[in-house]
Design a protein around this motif. Sequence first.
Motif, mmCIF file in Angstrom:
data_model
loop_
_atom_site.group_PDB
_atom_site.id
_atom_site.type_symbol
_atom_site.label_atom_id
_atom_site.label_comp_id
_atom_site.label_asym_id
_atom_site.label_seq_id
_atom_site.Cartn_x
_atom_site.Cartn_y
_atom_site.Cartn_z
ATOM 1 N N ASN A 7 10.164 2.872 8.460
ATOM 2 C CA ASN A 7 10.100 1.422 8.420
ATOM 3 C C ASN A 7 10.219 0.892 9.842
ATOM 4 O O ASN A 7 11.021 1.411 10.628
ATOM 5 N N SER A 13 6.262 -2.584 5.395
ATOM 6 C CA SER A 13 4.847 -2.957 5.548
ATOM 7 C C SER A 13 4.404 -2.724 6.988
ATOM 8 O O SER A 13 4.082 -3.653 7.739
ATOM 9 N N ASN A 183 3.817 2.291 -0.763
ATOM 10 C CA ASN A 183 5.105 1.625 -0.999
ATOM 11 C C ASN A 183 5.370 1.313 -2.480
ATOM 12 O O ASN A 183 5.591 0.176 -2.865
ATOM 13 N N GLY A 192 0.830 -1.043 4.114
ATOM 14 C CA GLY A 192 1.884 -0.036 4.166
ATOM 15 C C GLY A 192 1.498 1.258 4.838
ATOM 16 O O GLY A 192 2.178 2.274 4.666
ATOM 17 N N GLY A 203 5.187 3.279 5.009
ATOM 18 C CA GLY A 203 6.504 2.732 4.735
ATOM 19 C C GLY A 203 7.356 3.722 3.970
ATOM 20 O O GLY A 203 6.850 4.571 3.222
#
Length: 220
Positions: A7, A13, A183, A192, A203
């Motif tokens: 992340n 995202s 995700n 993502g 992600g």
Amino acid sequence: MVIVQNNFNGIASVGIISLATDSYVLVPRNLPKRVVNKLHEVFAAPIIKTSIYQSHLIGILAAGNKFGLLTHFLSDDDEIEYLKKEIGIPVERMKSKLTVGNCILANDKGAIAADEFGKEDIKQITDILNVEVLQGKIVNSSLIGSLGAASNEGAMVHPLATEKELEWISEGLKVHSDIGTVNRGVPYVSTGILVNSQGCVTGEETTGPELVRISQTFAL
């Protein structure tokens, strides 16, 4: 070639705030050094910290390949000049007010653009990205860049895309294309995922089955 889950600043995202090609990767200015170092390993390309329209939403506000980069029509002069210097290729503001990254899906072999772009817009995309441009929709939406992600090895798009649409995407980008999500079922694939021919970052919410599909589609 590798797939990494991460992340960015707590955001799953990753594709909304970054843009990857085989020649350069654009990331937000506030991305931690440890993450930038990891991206160097994954993508084997220069990692450039920048902003577009004074925003960290790079993936939404820009689209590019090894030949050129197109940015939001209100991008600052300083941003344009900085990017030209850093990546050494043509960088231009789009004349259209459409959101660039949401409406263009491109790699080094081709591009697919929203059917809402006019003739002058398509000429600009063709000239800067130096590829043939097809126009149309995916799953009845003009948000082609949001619904899909592409590298020079593959393309993944919204799970409701038809076989005919997949064939059209493969024709336009000259790669194998398939459907998928990121995700935990998000159908807006580009949000993502950050991908080029060497590797991919998704992600942290992306599931095992989604990772398998990503690996197969992008030959990673």
